[in-house]
Enzyme design. Structure first.
Site, PDB file in Angstrom:
ATOM      1  N   GLU A 114      44.074  27.465  49.200  1.00 23.44           N
ATOM      2  CA  GLU A 114      44.137  28.886  49.565  1.00 23.44           C
ATOM      3  C   GLU A 114      44.315  29.024  51.070  1.00 23.44           C
ATOM      4  O   GLU A 114      43.616  28.357  51.838  1.00 23.44           O
ATOM      5  CB  GLU A 114      42.830  29.595  49.155  1.00 23.44           C
ATOM      6  CG  GLU A 114      42.610  29.654  47.663  1.00 23.44           C
ATOM      7  CD  GLU A 114      41.340  30.430  47.282  1.00 23.44           C
ATOM      8  OE1 GLU A 114      40.731  31.076  48.164  1.00 23.44           O
ATOM      9  OE2 GLU A 114      40.975  30.369  46.097  1.00 23.44           O
ATOM     10  N   GLU A 181      48.408  36.258  44.698  1.00 21.13           N
ATOM     11  CA  GLU A 181      47.404  36.915  43.841  1.00 21.13           C
ATOM     12  C   GLU A 181      47.158  38.349  44.301  1.00 21.13           C
ATOM     13  O   GLU A 181      46.923  38.601  45.489  1.00 21.13           O
ATOM     14  CB  GLU A 181      46.092  36.106  43.885  1.00 21.13           C
ATOM     15  CG  GLU A 181      45.023  36.711  42.963  1.00 21.13           C
ATOM     16  CD  GLU A 181      43.879  35.763  42.627  1.00 21.13           C
ATOM     17  OE1 GLU A 181      43.915  34.588  43.044  1.00 21.13           O
ATOM     18  OE2 GLU A 181      42.936  36.226  41.956  1.00 21.13           O
TER      19      GLU A 181
HETATM   20  O1  KIV Z   1      41.302  29.132  40.264  1.00 29.50           O
HETATM   21  C1  KIV Z   1      42.202  29.763  39.688  1.00 29.50           C
HETATM   22  O2  KIV Z   1      42.197  29.923  38.457  1.00 29.50           O
HETATM   23  C2  KIV Z   1      43.259  30.342  40.488  1.00 29.50           C
HETATM   24  C3  KIV Z   1      44.207  31.251  39.787  1.00 29.50           C
HETATM   25  C4  KIV Z   1      43.590  32.599  39.738  1.00 29.50           C
HETATM   26  C5  KIV Z   1      45.530  31.274  40.412  1.00 29.50           C
HETATM   27  O3  KIV Z   1      43.322  30.139  41.654  1.00 29.50           O
END
Ligand code: KIV
Length: 259
Positions: A114, A181
């Site tokens: 991220e 997202e």
């Molecule tokens: O951890 C997860 O499931 C994610 C998705 C929401 C993309 O990062």
């Protein structure tokens, strides 16, 4: 041929990418047999499987454990594992070590991290070292304590510019694709057309190069509230409850087992 990151990149100009999360062998096998392109072992394992209230409790060991369960079925799909909470962008060696563990012990083919512009130099070093990286911009669940709650991103021009810069920096750094997202659909459309790698949306509207949903949400196999953008494609929770109730009844009434 197992799907690789090059193939995922090329899909941008061919057809939408189909991605979902997976945390165990059975769901992975079923999703893989159905022809899903990417199985993401998300840190959402914390909320969907492990009873935590957010993803920030998930450790590297938990991620390795679940990634290995998914990789062990040798899926055709590309297996990507999440770098969990708590890795500072400044500590490259620590991040590199964690990614290496996910690949060597978990058996995944790529790692999702991220972050935006500030993460790009780290992504470049990882990619140069042979670690494929899937980016993740927009709502970053690992920042939930800073954000104070879930919301849509890209409502203002300033935020939109900043997300376009994030996507561009991650592409330049070498990400093979980027997850977006909770991005406003008009903005995800702008991002999709401004970058050369796929933008895979979740809660970001129809104009992305592909979609990802948490498997428990799409299967209707969840004990939590699902986000409003989710479409349920199944009602597995109901079937599981019905089966457990039937089993209980049969044992109590001694109709199971037969002699
Ligand atoms: O951890 C997860 O499931 C994610 C998705 C929401 C993309 O990062």
């Amino acid at each position: 041929m197992p799907i690789n990151t090059k193939f995922i990149k090329e899909l941008k100009r061919i057809r939408p990418i189909v991605a979902t999360t997976a945390y165990d062998s059975i769901i992975s096998k079923l999703a893989d047999d159905a022809g899903v392109d990417i199985l993401l072992v998300g840190d959402s394992v914390g909320t969907t499987q492990l009873g935590f209230d957010s993803t920030i409790h998930v450790s590297l060991e938990m991620m390795i454990h679940h990634t290995a369960a998914v990789s062990r079925i040798c899926p055709n799909a590309l297996v990507v594992s999440d770098l969990p909470f708590g890795y500072s962008y400044d500590e490259y060696d620590v991040i590199f070590h964690a990614c290496r563990e996910l690949i060597q012990k978990g058996g995944c083919s790529a790692v999702k991290i991220e972050g935006g512009v500030e993460l790009a130099p780290t992504v470049k070093r990882l990619v140069d070292s042979g670690i494929p990286v899937l980016g993740h911009i927009g709502l970053l669940p690992q920042q939930i304590k800073n954000l104070g709650g879930y919301r849509k991103f890209g409502k203002t021009e300033m935020e939109s510019e900043s997300l376009i810069n994030d996507a561009s920096a991650l592409e330049k750094a070498g990400c093979f694709a980027i997850i977006g997202e909770m991005i406003e659909p008009d903005l995800s459309k702008r991002i999709t057309s401004s970058i050369g790698v796929p933008l895979i949306g979740i809660g970001s509207g129809p104009y992305c190069d592909g979609q990802i949903l948490v498997s428990n949400d799409l299967l209707g196999f969840s004990i939590q509230k699902t986000p409003s953008f989710v479409k349920r494609f199944g009602t597995i929770s109901n079937e599981v409850s019905t089966a457990f109730e039937a089993y209980k009844k049969a044992v109590l009434e001694r109709t199971f087992p037969h002699e």
